[in-house]
Write a protein that holds these residues in place. Structure first.
Motif, PDB file in Angstrom:
ATOM      1  N   ALA A 246      12.013   0.225  -3.739  1.00  0.00           N
ATOM      2  CA  ALA A 246      10.769   0.817  -4.122  1.00  0.00           C
ATOM      3  C   ALA A 246      10.435   2.026  -3.336  1.00  0.00           C
ATOM      4  CB  ALA A 246       9.670  -0.093  -4.149  1.00  0.00           C
ATOM      5  N   LEU A 247      10.789   1.951  -2.027  1.00  0.00           N
ATOM      6  CA  LEU A 247      10.145   3.142  -1.467  1.00  0.00           C
ATOM      7  C   LEU A 247      11.294   4.316  -1.742  1.00  0.00           C
ATOM      8  CD1 LEU A 247       9.297   1.933   1.968  1.00  0.00           C
ATOM      9  CD2 LEU A 247       7.791   3.091   0.508  1.00  0.00           C
ATOM     10  N   SER A 248      12.557   4.058  -2.038  1.00  0.00           N
ATOM     11  CA  SER A 248      13.334   4.996  -2.310  1.00  0.00           C
ATOM     12  C   SER A 248      13.601   5.792  -3.596  1.00  0.00           C
ATOM     13  CB  SER A 248      14.866   4.455  -2.275  1.00  0.00           C
ATOM     14  OG  SER A 248      15.317   3.924  -0.984  1.00  0.00           O
TER      15      SER A 248
ATOM     16  N   LEU B   7      14.015  -5.317  -1.215  1.00  0.00           N
ATOM     17  CA  LEU B   7      13.042  -4.803  -2.553  1.00  0.00           C
ATOM     18  C   LEU B   7      12.107  -3.685  -2.052  1.00  0.00           C
ATOM     19  CD1 LEU B   7      12.261  -8.090  -4.028  1.00  0.00           C
ATOM     20  CD2 LEU B   7      13.541  -6.247  -4.922  1.00  0.00           C
ATOM     21  N   GLN B   8      11.611  -3.838  -0.986  1.00  0.00           N
ATOM     22  CA  GLN B   8      10.866  -2.735  -0.072  1.00  0.00           C
ATOM     23  C   GLN B   8      11.457  -1.328  -0.282  1.00  0.00           C
ATOM     24  OE1 GLN B   8       9.080  -4.494   3.040  1.00  0.00           O
ATOM     25  NE2 GLN B   8       7.195  -4.828   2.165  1.00  0.00           N
ATOM     26  N   LEU B   9      12.716  -1.512   0.500  1.00  0.00           N
ATOM     27  CA  LEU B   9      13.349  -0.198   0.570  1.00  0.00           C
ATOM     28  C   LEU B   9      14.083   0.372  -0.915  1.00  0.00           C
ATOM     29  CD1 LEU B   9      15.883  -1.230   3.327  1.00  0.00           C
ATOM     30  CD2 LEU B   9      14.003   0.319   3.501  1.00  0.00           C
TER      31      LEU B   9
ATOM     32  N   TRP C 256      13.369  -9.344   0.602  1.00  0.00           N
ATOM     33  CA  TRP C 256      12.019  -8.736   0.591  1.00  0.00           C
ATOM     34  C   TRP C 256      12.008  -7.302   1.027  1.00  0.00           C
ATOM     35  CZ3 TRP C 256       7.751  -8.240  -2.286  1.00  0.00           C
ATOM     36  CH2 TRP C 256       6.824  -7.536  -1.527  1.00  0.00           C
ATOM     37  N   VAL C 257      12.653  -7.061   2.215  1.00  0.00           N
ATOM     38  CA  VAL C 257      13.120  -6.084   3.012  1.00  0.00           C
ATOM     39  C   VAL C 257      13.771  -4.946   2.005  1.00  0.00           C
ATOM     40  CG1 VAL C 257      14.086  -4.527   4.770  1.00  0.00           C
ATOM     41  CG2 VAL C 257      12.801  -6.851   5.138  1.00  0.00           C
TER      42      VAL C 257
END
Length: 89
Positions: free
Chosen positions: A23-25, A19-21, A16-17
């Motif tokens: 998306a934020l990138s 995937l978030q990284l 999950w972390v």
């Protein structure tokens, strides 16, 4: 390291972390690209960004100055006439 310690270190489930990284990138990349930054030439991109920001700032000041002058050509003579008209009453 155990799974719990990895999750605690990363702030949540590693997948999950990650995937978030990702998306934020992508979002940060879109924003930086819109600002004209290039990851392969970051120093020149930053220089160009600073130049464009300064150019935009001075362009804005120049436009405001022109608007001021245009308005002053009309406003100041009317103000002077009103001052004289009120002074003679």
């Amino acid at each position: 390291m155990t799974d719990k310690s990895i999750g605690r270190f990363m702030g949540g489930s590693p997948v999950w972390v990650l995937l978030q990284l990702v998306a934020l990138s992508v979002v940060a990349g879109v924003i930086l690209s819109a600002l004209g930054l290039d990851p392969f030439d970051i120093l020149n991109s930053l220089r160009r960004l600073a130049y464009h920001l300064l150019d935009f700032s001075f362009g804005t000041i120049e436009k405001l100055w022109r608007y001021f002058l245009l308005g002053a050509v009309v406003v100041i003579p009317i103000w002077i006439l009103l001052r004289f008209a009120r002074g003679f009453r």
